[in-house]
Design a protein around this motif. Structure first.
Motif, PDB file in Angstrom:
ATOM      1  N   SER A  54       7.065  -0.007   6.538  1.00 48.99           N
ATOM      2  CA  SER A  54       6.405   0.525   7.735  1.00 48.99           C
ATOM      3  C   SER A  54       5.249   1.447   7.352  1.00 48.99           C
ATOM      4  N   ARG A  55       5.493   2.294   6.354  1.00 48.10           N
ATOM      5  CA  ARG A  55       4.465   3.245   5.920  1.00 48.10           C
ATOM      6  C   ARG A  55       3.266   2.533   5.304  1.00 48.10           C
ATOM      7  N   VAL A  56       3.513   1.534   4.440  1.00 48.29           N
ATOM      8  CA  VAL A  56       2.386   0.871   3.783  1.00 48.29           C
ATOM      9  C   VAL A  56       1.628  -0.046   4.738  1.00 48.29           C
ATOM     10  N   THR A  61      -3.547  -0.650   7.572  1.00 45.19           N
ATOM     11  CA  THR A  61      -4.375  -0.621   8.780  1.00 45.19           C
ATOM     12  C   THR A  61      -5.443   0.456   8.663  1.00 45.19           C
ATOM     13  N   GLU A  62      -5.055   1.631   8.187  1.00 46.05           N
ATOM     14  CA  GLU A  62      -6.020   2.725   8.014  1.00 46.05           C
ATOM     15  C   GLU A  62      -7.116   2.359   7.024  1.00 46.05           C
ATOM     16  N   GLN A  63      -6.769   1.558   6.016  1.00 48.64           N
ATOM     17  CA  GLN A  63      -7.716   1.191   4.959  1.00 48.64           C
ATOM     18  C   GLN A  63      -8.452  -0.118   5.262  1.00 48.64           C
ATOM     19  N   ASP A  64      -8.260  -0.648   6.442  1.00 52.88           N
ATOM     20  CA  ASP A  64      -8.878  -1.909   6.853  1.00 52.88           C
ATOM     21  C   ASP A  64      -8.467  -3.062   5.942  1.00 52.88           C
ATOM     22  N   ALA A  65      -7.186  -3.054   5.561  1.00 53.57           N
ATOM     23  CA  ALA A  65      -6.603  -4.137   4.768  1.00 53.57           C
ATOM     24  C   ALA A  65      -5.623  -4.894   5.663  1.00 53.57           C
ATOM     25  N   SER A  66      -5.280  -6.084   5.260  1.00 52.48           N
ATOM     26  CA  SER A  66      -4.330  -6.895   6.024  1.00 52.48           C
ATOM     27  C   SER A  66      -2.918  -6.328   5.876  1.00 52.48           C
ATOM     28  N   PRO A  67      -2.320  -5.851   6.963  1.00 54.69           N
ATOM     29  CA  PRO A  67      -0.940  -5.357   6.878  1.00 54.69           C
ATOM     30  C   PRO A  67       0.032  -6.440   6.416  1.00 54.69           C
ATOM     31  N   GLU A  68      -0.244  -7.692   6.785  1.00 53.96           N
ATOM     32  CA  GLU A  68       0.630  -8.793   6.378  1.00 53.96           C
ATOM     33  C   GLU A  68       0.586  -9.007   4.868  1.00 53.96           C
TER      34      GLU A  68
END
Length: 98
Positions: A54-56, A61-68
């Motif tokens: 959940s944290r990563v 999202t904050e770093q504009d990376a794919s959460p998936e």
């Protein structure tokens, strides 16, 4: 801005060096954590795994990376570290037969 495929690859190689260094630090902490856990369930810690995921995902999202993608990478990494920690836990918990 990348100027060529070779430039992109050099940058990826440089990042890989940093990532491996961070993984080595994480491994040392995982090995240390094994000493504080009394059983396999403590090593597997499914609630902690979900907390980390959940944290990563939020960090991604904050770093504009794919959460998936971040989740998939972390789940693979955590699984490998759990295997390592179980091995470490069993090694340190095994009775000395000498």
């Amino acid at each position: 801005m990348a100027t060529s495929l070779d430039d992109v690859r050099r940058r990826i190689d440089a990042l890989d060096s940093q990532v491996v260094g961070l993984l080595a630090q994480r491994e040392r902490l995982v090995r240390a954590a094994a000493a504080f856990k009394s059983d396999e369930q403590g090593v597997r810690a499914p609630a902690r795994v979900e907390q980390v995921i959940s944290r990563v995902r939020a960090l991604a999202t904050e770093q504009d990376a794919s959460p998936e993608v971040v989740e998939r990478v972390y789940r693979a990494m955590i699984s490998a570290f759990i295997d390592l920690e179980l091995t470490e836990h069993h090694r340190t918990a095994a009775p000395d037969n000498d």
